[in-house]
Design an enzyme around this catalytic site. Sequence first.
Site, mmCIF file in Angstrom:
data_model
loop_
_atom_site.group_PDB
_atom_site.id
_atom_site.type_symbol
_atom_site.label_atom_id
_atom_site.label_comp_id
_atom_site.label_asym_id
_atom_site.label_seq_id
_atom_site.Cartn_x
_atom_site.Cartn_y
_atom_site.Cartn_z
ATOM 1 N N PHE A 1 -7.396 -8.536 -9.957
ATOM 2 C CA PHE A 1 -7.624 -9.822 -9.310
ATOM 3 C C PHE A 1 -6.275 -10.478 -9.079
ATOM 4 C CE2 PHE A 1 -8.083 -14.323 -8.834
ATOM 5 C CZ PHE A 1 -9.110 -14.419 -7.904
ATOM 6 N N ASP B 1 1.765 -9.467 -12.407
ATOM 7 C CA ASP B 1 1.124 -10.735 -12.076
ATOM 8 C C ASP B 1 0.781 -11.417 -13.404
ATOM 9 O OD1 ASP B 1 -0.513 -12.838 -11.414
ATOM 10 O OD2 ASP B 1 -1.725 -11.719 -9.974
ATOM 11 N N LYS C 1 -0.868 -21.141 -12.295
ATOM 12 C CA LYS C 1 -1.782 -21.733 -13.270
ATOM 13 C C LYS C 1 -1.093 -22.706 -14.237
ATOM 14 C CE LYS C 1 -5.671 -18.890 -12.421
ATOM 15 N NZ LYS C 1 -5.953 -17.491 -12.207
HETATM 16 C C1 PLP Z 1 -5.947 -16.971 -10.804
HETATM 17 C C2 PLP Z 1 -5.160 -15.766 -10.513
HETATM 18 C C3 PLP Z 1 -4.540 -15.587 -9.255
HETATM 19 C C4 PLP Z 1 -4.764 -16.525 -8.083
HETATM 20 O O1 PLP Z 1 -4.335 -17.820 -8.305
HETATM 21 P P1 PLP Z 1 -4.823 -18.993 -7.321
HETATM 22 O O2 PLP Z 1 -4.009 -20.172 -7.748
HETATM 23 O O3 PLP Z 1 -6.286 -19.173 -7.559
HETATM 24 O O4 PLP Z 1 -4.534 -18.557 -5.934
HETATM 25 C C5 PLP Z 1 -3.749 -14.471 -9.078
HETATM 26 N N1 PLP Z 1 -3.569 -13.579 -10.065
HETATM 27 C C6 PLP Z 1 -4.150 -13.714 -11.269
HETATM 28 C C7 PLP Z 1 -3.884 -12.698 -12.330
HETATM 29 C C8 PLP Z 1 -4.981 -14.802 -11.532
HETATM 30 O O5 PLP Z 1 -5.574 -14.909 -12.716
#
Ligand code: PLP
Length: 399
Positions: free
Chosen positions: A141, A226, A255
């Site tokens: 994700f 990520d 985040k």
């Molecule tokens: C939440 C998340 C994203 C996307 O972040 P947004 O601010 O919602 O675009 C990307 N990678 C990971 C691992 C995430 O948990």
Amino acid sequence: MDRAAKLIAQEDRWGTHNYHPLPVVLARGKGVYVWDLKGRRYFDMLSAYSSLNQGHCHPAVVAALRRQAGRLSLSSRAFHNEHLGPFVERLCALSGMERALPMNSGAEAVESAIKAMRLWGYKAKGIPEGRAEIVVAEGNFHGRTTTIVGFSSDPGSREGFGPATPGFKTVPYGDAAALAAALAPDTAGVLLEPIQGEAGVRIPPPGYLKAVAEACRKAKVLLCFDEIQTGLGRTGRMFAWEHEAAKPDLMTLGKALSAGLYPVSAVVGSGAVLGLFTPGTHGSTYGGNPLACAVGMAALDVLAKEKLVERAAELGVYFLERLGGLKHPKLKEVRGLGLLCAVEFREPLAKAFCQRLMERGVLAKDTHGTTVRFAPPLVITKVQLETAFEAIRDALRDL
Ligand SMILES: *Cc1c(COP(=O)(O)O)cnc(C)c1O
């Protein structure tokens, strides 16, 4: 109809149904708690998908936001502002990287990292134009943009939004040999979550991250972790890759980078990669704005001052041990690292469990029908964590 029911109906009628929230309307938050319209208090065990490591409305971050909002909010990158320099230097010091690229949302940071890896592939590695490939993992994700959902293996995220952007290859998650075998002369980079959060807190086998980093180095391929969900203390280290000293070339942050106050994200990485961008090749109107930088700086200050990384490590061990003692005939597994934990059922009971949890004053979210994630704000105390655990235990008994 009471006010909460009216608001839910209004949202349902006029909003787009791209979420399926629990029927609770939140009005206030402080630290680990949120309150609904009627003043009922809940433990927030989701933390807006790990955006609230510093807790709700942390006073130091709120103060920084207030101060900067009344001074200068947006400069655009056409001009300099007094907060961008200190913020990018801070991001580099924190991550041991050489350059930072500020963005707004997580998906935007991932898109930027993809562009950076492709650019490096053409300019530095010498991949023929249009051929660069990025290796990703099954179950990933990374956000919701068209390019990102195009390489998702979750049909709900991907289907109906094609044609998918070409140039991505998917390998099984947690299998370093399969990943190494997928690296080819045209591979520019590998994009991976150190733990797959949205997939339900999928933790790879020990040694995986290290082996992947080694394979990338050997094959002259960039590695991008990520860390949008796992970073900034969540797993008991500042970044999850530190558990294996598997330092990547790039990482994406978001985040908790703003403690939930404002959208702030970034790519941090080596100068050999991020140094390839030149004026006009990439940008964002709001990226690096002074308000975002001031909020981000305050959010990082809180992590350090309150030793939240250490707290996540210590309380994570305690919490996982408590969760490990849970008993239910349909419970399959409990797992976690730091304060990123999950319980998985053998059957799709997760949504019903979240409903029971809500009734017991704990807010959590199901993922993929069978899993519930527990990721409280890292400011939680041991006593609060124990109280939340008891509610979780009782809710499981109700199920
Ligand atoms: C939440 C998340 C994203 C996307 O972040 P947004 O601010 O919602 O675009 C990307 N990678 C990971 C691992 C995430 O948990």
